[in-house]
Design a protein around this motif. Structure first.
Motif, mmCIF file in Angstrom:
data_model
loop_
_atom_site.group_PDB
_atom_site.id
_atom_site.type_symbol
_atom_site.label_atom_id
_atom_site.label_comp_id
_atom_site.label_asym_id
_atom_site.label_seq_id
_atom_site.Cartn_x
_atom_site.Cartn_y
_atom_site.Cartn_z
ATOM 1 N N ASP A 28 1.453 -14.838 -4.332
ATOM 2 C CA ASP A 28 2.029 -14.435 -3.103
ATOM 3 C C ASP A 28 2.836 -13.206 -3.098
ATOM 4 O O ASP A 28 3.400 -13.249 -3.958
ATOM 5 C CB ASP A 28 2.590 -15.564 -2.243
ATOM 6 C CG ASP A 28 1.623 -16.692 -1.889
ATOM 7 O OD1 ASP A 28 0.370 -16.508 -2.003
ATOM 8 O OD2 ASP A 28 2.415 -18.110 -1.767
ATOM 9 N N ASP A 40 1.140 -2.849 6.532
ATOM 10 C CA ASP A 40 0.186 -3.639 7.266
ATOM 11 C C ASP A 40 -1.344 -3.397 6.736
ATOM 12 O O ASP A 40 -2.005 -4.209 6.563
ATOM 13 C CB ASP A 40 0.141 -3.077 8.742
ATOM 14 C CG ASP A 40 1.533 -3.524 9.504
ATOM 15 O OD1 ASP A 40 2.189 -4.624 8.933
ATOM 16 O OD2 ASP A 40 1.452 -3.075 10.621
ATOM 17 N N GLN A 41 -1.481 -2.086 6.221
ATOM 18 C CA GLN A 41 -2.868 -1.831 5.682
ATOM 19 C C GLN A 41 -3.159 -2.641 4.345
ATOM 20 O O GLN A 41 -4.002 -2.964 4.057
ATOM 21 C CB GLN A 41 -2.948 -0.137 5.436
ATOM 22 C CG GLN A 41 -4.353 0.034 4.935
ATOM 23 C CD GLN A 41 -5.376 -0.261 6.114
ATOM 24 O OE1 GLN A 41 -5.412 0.014 7.095
ATOM 25 N NE2 GLN A 41 -6.603 -1.069 5.726
ATOM 26 N N ALA A 43 -1.488 -5.539 3.581
ATOM 27 C CA ALA A 43 -1.956 -6.760 3.945
ATOM 28 C C ALA A 43 -3.411 -6.987 4.535
ATOM 29 O O ALA A 43 -3.938 -8.088 4.014
ATOM 30 C CB ALA A 43 -0.954 -7.403 4.868
ATOM 31 N N ALA A 44 -3.912 -6.150 5.330
ATOM 32 C CA ALA A 44 -5.297 -6.381 5.648
ATOM 33 C C ALA A 44 -6.158 -6.127 4.686
ATOM 34 O O ALA A 44 -7.289 -6.766 4.713
ATOM 35 C CB ALA A 44 -5.181 -5.139 6.874
ATOM 36 N N ASP A 45 -6.012 -5.340 3.619
ATOM 37 C CA ASP A 45 -6.990 -5.219 2.576
ATOM 38 C C ASP A 45 -6.876 -6.399 1.559
ATOM 39 O O ASP A 45 -7.785 -6.345 0.681
ATOM 40 C CB ASP A 45 -6.672 -3.858 1.882
ATOM 41 C CG ASP A 45 -6.750 -2.722 2.588
ATOM 42 O OD1 ASP A 45 -7.665 -2.757 3.581
ATOM 43 O OD2 ASP A 45 -6.335 -1.575 2.365
ATOM 44 N N HIS A 46 -5.919 -7.292 1.757
ATOM 45 C CA HIS A 46 -6.045 -8.393 0.966
ATOM 46 C C HIS A 46 -5.720 -9.884 1.734
ATOM 47 O O HIS A 46 -4.916 -10.277 1.757
ATOM 48 C CB HIS A 46 -4.662 -8.398 -0.142
ATOM 49 C CG HIS A 46 -4.629 -6.885 -0.921
ATOM 50 N ND1 HIS A 46 -4.405 -5.867 -0.396
ATOM 51 C CD2 HIS A 46 -5.163 -7.009 -2.201
ATOM 52 C CE1 HIS A 46 -4.501 -5.042 -1.436
ATOM 53 N NE2 HIS A 46 -4.877 -5.604 -2.636
ATOM 54 N N PRO A 47 -6.894 -9.878 2.574
ATOM 55 C CA PRO A 47 -6.813 -11.372 3.146
ATOM 56 C C PRO A 47 -6.778 -12.599 2.562
ATOM 57 O O PRO A 47 -6.290 -13.644 3.387
ATOM 58 C CB PRO A 47 -8.102 -11.092 4.039
ATOM 59 C CG PRO A 47 -9.170 -10.348 3.247
ATOM 60 C CD PRO A 47 -8.194 -9.167 2.647
ATOM 61 N N ASP A 48 -6.946 -12.495 1.273
ATOM 62 C CA ASP A 48 -7.072 -13.731 0.480
ATOM 63 C C ASP A 48 -5.661 -14.041 -0.018
ATOM 64 O O ASP A 48 -5.667 -15.056 -0.939
ATOM 65 C CB ASP A 48 -8.136 -13.760 -0.596
ATOM 66 C CG ASP A 48 -9.604 -13.912 0.044
ATOM 67 O OD1 ASP A 48 -9.655 -14.432 1.151
ATOM 68 O OD2 ASP A 48 -10.346 -13.144 -0.694
ATOM 69 N N LYS A 50 -1.465 -14.271 0.601
ATOM 70 C CA LYS A 50 -0.148 -14.309 1.198
ATOM 71 C C LYS A 50 0.584 -13.263 1.111
ATOM 72 O O LYS A 50 1.124 -13.098 0.159
ATOM 73 C CB LYS A 50 0.385 -15.769 1.252
ATOM 74 C CG LYS A 50 1.600 -15.904 2.204
ATOM 75 C CD LYS A 50 2.206 -17.164 2.092
ATOM 76 C CE LYS A 50 3.376 -17.234 3.432
ATOM 77 N NZ LYS A 50 4.147 -18.761 3.105
ATOM 78 N N ARG A 52 3.550 -11.038 3.044
ATOM 79 C CA ARG A 52 4.641 -10.862 4.054
ATOM 80 C C ARG A 52 5.371 -9.430 3.828
ATOM 81 O O ARG A 52 5.629 -8.767 2.688
ATOM 82 C CB ARG A 52 5.841 -11.762 3.979
ATOM 83 C CG ARG A 52 5.593 -13.053 4.379
ATOM 84 C CD ARG A 52 6.658 -14.081 4.065
ATOM 85 N NE ARG A 52 6.627 -14.572 2.843
ATOM 86 C CZ ARG A 52 7.784 -15.399 2.283
ATOM 87 N NH1 ARG A 52 8.661 -15.667 3.241
ATOM 88 N NH2 ARG A 52 7.564 -15.817 1.081
ATOM 89 N N THR A 53 5.375 -8.553 4.794
ATOM 90 C CA THR A 53 5.713 -7.256 5.052
ATOM 91 C C THR A 53 7.198 -7.148 5.297
ATOM 92 O O THR A 53 7.454 -7.905 6.371
ATOM 93 C CB THR A 53 5.175 -6.428 5.652
ATOM 94 O OG1 THR A 53 4.977 -6.595 7.043
ATOM 95 C CG2 THR A 53 3.376 -6.461 5.250
#
Length: 258
Positions: A28, A40-41, A43-48, A50, A52-53
């Protein structure tokens, strides 16, 4: 339960490469950077995974305190102090605000984040702190022919090396590892952001740098240098450091009395 890693400067270059590696290894993540859109990008590229930004500017005390709170409150298994600023210039030319930013990002922030994280790691008997410095930390003895001049920048990296070595001794046998990686020239945005064209200079990839840093920890290297083939060169530096440290005396050296 997944292990948790916090990486500063995670929006590009070496920091992003560390975050990518930890994500692939099932960690994580808490990713820290100044640009929320890039966080944010990722995080979106790693949906599997967890992720936190934390959008924070580590050149400010507010940003440092915000990230330090995560280091205190979260059970970090890995802290990577990677954030940096590229203020390459002679000290006389370095504006006061840039000098402050440089010291805050490369000295104050890592110190405060390490201080916040290490106690919890010791209590849990597990954890790793990895600082990102650079081979410029060893460039102090170079004469004026070596360019560009960058006294403050070199000084901050040398601080990280000495701080890491000393902290590693403090936490020895606690289950906590502390290391510092010293890159040479790496192919990232770091140089282009200050208008330097490094396209003709051989550069290590950020992925290789991360591989070297993590392997260095496995090998027990408190100071790793992924671009140095002969590690004895670094051992010689450390041996000389300790010889000088051990050679001190309360008596004035004779060269100062004649």
């Amino acid at each position: 339960m997944s292990k948790l890693a916090l990486v500063t400067g995670a929006t590009s270059g070496i920091g992003k490469a560390f975050a990518e590696r930890f994500a692939a290894d099932g960690y994580d993540l808490i990713t820290v950077g100044r640009r929320q859109d890039r966080l944010d990008q990722f995080a979106a590229d790693h949906p599997d995974v967890k992720v936190r930004t934390v959008a924070a500017d580590l050149s400010t005390e507010e940003g440092i305190d915000a990230v330090a709170s995560y280091c205190v409150d979260e059970p970090l298994e890995m802290l990577v102090n990677n954030a940096g600023v590229s203020h390459y210039m002679p000290l006389a030319d370095l504006p006061a605000d840039k000098a402050r930013d440089l010291v805050n990002v490369k000295v104050l922030a890592p110190t405060q984040l390490m201080r916040a994280a290490v106690g919890g790691m010791q209590r849990r008997g597990s954890g790793t702190i990895l600082n990102v410095a650079g081979m410029i930390a060893f460039s102090g003895p170079a004469d004026k022919s070596v360019m560009p001049r960058r006294a403050a920048y070199a000084g901050t990296l040398a601080y990280l090396v000495a701080m890491t070595q000393t902290l590693a001794a403090e936490v020895e046998d606690s289950g906590v590892k502390v290391g510092v990686v010293c890159p040479g020239v790496v192919a990232t945005e770091f140089h282009s952001s200050q208008g330097l064209d490094m396209s003709a200079v051989p550069r290590m990839s950020a992925d290789d740098l991360v591989t070297g840093a993590l392997r260095g920890l496995e090998l027990g290297e408190t100071v790793s240098a992924p671009g140095v083939e002969d590690y004895q060169l670094l051992q010689d530096v450390f041996t000389a450091d300790l010889a000088a440290f051990g050679g001190q005396s309360p008596r004035l050296a004779t060269r100062y009395t004649t």
